[in-house]
Design a protein around this motif. Structure first.
Motif, mmCIF file in Angstrom:
data_model
loop_
_atom_site.group_PDB
_atom_site.id
_atom_site.type_symbol
_atom_site.label_atom_id
_atom_site.label_comp_id
_atom_site.label_asym_id
_atom_site.label_seq_id
_atom_site.Cartn_x
_atom_site.Cartn_y
_atom_site.Cartn_z
ATOM 1 N N LEU B 46 0.844 -1.194 0.000
ATOM 2 C CA LEU B 46 0.000 0.000 0.000
ATOM 3 C C LEU B 46 0.883 1.249 0.000
ATOM 4 C CD1 LEU B 46 -2.871 -0.952 2.455
ATOM 5 C CD2 LEU B 46 -3.157 -0.166 0.098
ATOM 6 N N ALA B 120 -6.659 -1.834 2.258
ATOM 7 C CA ALA B 120 -6.980 -2.797 1.193
ATOM 8 C C ALA B 120 -7.355 -4.124 1.847
ATOM 9 C CB ALA B 120 -5.804 -2.994 0.243
ATOM 10 N N GLY B 121 -8.382 -4.761 1.307
ATOM 11 C CA GLY B 121 -8.844 -6.001 1.924
ATOM 12 C C GLY B 121 -9.339 -5.718 3.330
ATOM 13 N N SER B 122 -9.285 -6.736 4.153
ATOM 14 C CA SER B 122 -9.736 -6.560 5.528
ATOM 15 C C SER B 122 -8.592 -6.322 6.507
ATOM 16 C CB SER B 122 -10.535 -7.789 5.976
ATOM 17 O OG SER B 122 -9.717 -8.944 5.928
ATOM 18 N N LYS B 123 -7.341 -6.459 6.000
ATOM 19 C CA LYS B 123 -6.245 -6.374 6.956
ATOM 20 C C LYS B 123 -5.084 -5.488 6.507
ATOM 21 C CE LYS B 123 -7.184 -10.990 8.769
ATOM 22 N NZ LYS B 123 -6.650 -12.357 9.000
ATOM 23 N N TRP B 124 -5.002 -5.195 5.233
ATOM 24 C CA TRP B 124 -3.882 -4.394 4.764
ATOM 25 C C TRP B 124 -4.094 -2.936 5.151
ATOM 26 C CZ3 TRP B 124 -1.134 -5.525 -0.475
ATOM 27 C CH2 TRP B 124 -0.619 -6.806 -0.447
ATOM 28 N N ILE B 125 -3.040 -2.338 5.718
ATOM 29 C CA ILE B 125 -3.089 -0.926 6.065
ATOM 30 C C ILE B 125 -1.760 -0.302 5.675
ATOM 31 C CG2 ILE B 125 -2.358 -1.365 8.463
ATOM 32 C CD1 ILE B 125 -4.225 1.027 9.196
#
Lengths: 152, 221
Positions: B46, B120-125
């Motif tokens: 990211l 992004a997605g449920s866990k990417w920060i």
């Protein structure tokens, strides 16, 4: 008495047939063992193109090329891949982080002697549940396949 | 006798044909396996988000920023504004679906230091952006306490009313009259006292110069 049950003509015919059958059986040849290849010659080879730029929700395809080092054609019957390992701790090689879909290609595929062919591709999908630790990670995939020699 | 002889000959002929043909039909094949090979699948990262700005409207704070994309050009999944200093610490608001703004309505005084991170997605920060600090009493005053990039992000209040990080004072000059010190420096838990945070030199505002830094380095969620 016994000679009446087995007249000479029949005996001769049966004997000749038996001899011919035995000779025919002896003439059955086993398919020869694989002709020796040099130590430097790779075995039936596979190559998969790398996949880059994965992110949650992304789907990519890895194309597979098959190489036949033998001096006779082979018929590729199956190709598959699985996630084997990753380059980052905390990023597990599990389906939660990366999934390999089924192979897309026309199989069985005949590869000519000492030839090479594009076999198809398999999908690589990154689910939305992928761990944050998998950013900037490299997943290693184990790609395998099977083939049979083609009757000559 | 003739019949029997004929039968014997037939058997002989058939047997001979079978024997002759067997040599052509008895080939065997063998299986070969591929040498296991390794394929590679590489993930992206990211990106950081740029140009975070904050505007106050009454008790609400509206944040805006520039769109961020992966190196491949794909859009990120969303954004999260996080308060890193002030009376409140944590997620202030989130934006999804391509939105580049979000509104934060604090329960208390609208103030604090904020950063934005791509999701992004449920866990990417993604990494924290340069921090932005809002000081109460300076409605519609956009303060950009970005570290190393002290350009104000909004021109709405240009004209000297946009102090930069590490610079002084114009905000300080006006702030004391309107900036209550309801939040003591220690109660703030961050390093931001009740004084305008971009006013180094103001009493009690020692860390303000580093608020942006703190904001950018300590976005603990």
């Amino acid at each position: 008495m016994r000679s009446d049950r087995f007249p000479r003509g029949r005996r001769w015919g049966a004997g000749a047939a038996a001899v011919l059958l035995c000779l025919g059986t002896a003439s059955v040849r086993q398919a020869p063992a694989p002709e020796p290849v040099s130590r430097d010659t790779a075995t039936f080879g596979l190559r998969a193109t790398p996949v880059n730029g994965l992110y949650p929700g992304a789907v990519r395809r890895s194309r597979v090329t098959v190489t036949n080092p033998y001096p006779y054609p082979i018929s590729v019957r199956s190709i598959g891949a699985r996630v084997d390992s990753t380059s980052r701790r905390g990023c597990r090689p599990s389906a939660r982080n990366l999934r390999v879909g089924r192979f897309h290609g026309r199989l069985p595929l005949t590869i000519p002697a000492r030839g090479r062919a594009d076999a198809g591709a398999f999908e690589v999908q990154m689910p939305g549940s992928v761990d944050d630790a998998c950013q900037r990670a490299t997943f290693r995939l184990a790609v395998s396949g099977s083939a049979r020699t083609v009757n000559r | 006798m003739k019949r029997r002889t004929a039968v014997s000959l037939m058997v002989t002929i058939v047997g001979g044909a079978i024997a002759a043909g067997s040599g052509l039909t008895a080939w065997a094949t063998w299986a070969v396996s591929a040498t296991p090979v390794q394929g590679l699948a590489q993930t992206g990262q990211l990106p950081g988000v740029e140009n975070l700005a904050v505007r106050a409207n009454g008790k609400k704070l509206t944040f805006s920023w520039n769109e961020a994309r992966f190196a491949s050009g794909a859009a990120v999944g969303g954004y999260r504004v996080v308060a890193t200093a002030g009376a409140f610490l944590g997620t202030a608001c989130e934006a999804t679906g391509g939105s580049l703004t979000c509104v934060y309505t604090p329960s208390g005084r609208p103030e604090g230091t904020f950063v934005v991170r791509a999701l992004a997605g449920s866990k990417w920060i993604g990494p924290a952006s340069a921090a932005v600090t809002y000081a109460p009493g300076n409605e519609n005053l956009v303060l950009d306490a970005a570290v190393g990039a002290a350009e104000p992000t909004s021109t709405a209040t240009t004209g000297g009313s946009k102090p930069k990080a590490k610079s002084t004072p114009k905000a300080t000059e006006t702030a004391p009259t309107t900036a209550p010190t309801g939040t003591s420096p220690t109660a703030a838990t961050g390093t931001t006292p009740g004084q305008p945070t971009v006013s180094p030199g103001t009493a009690g505002s020692t860390p303000t110069e580093t608020a942006g830094t703190a904001g950018t380095t300590a976005p603990a969620e």
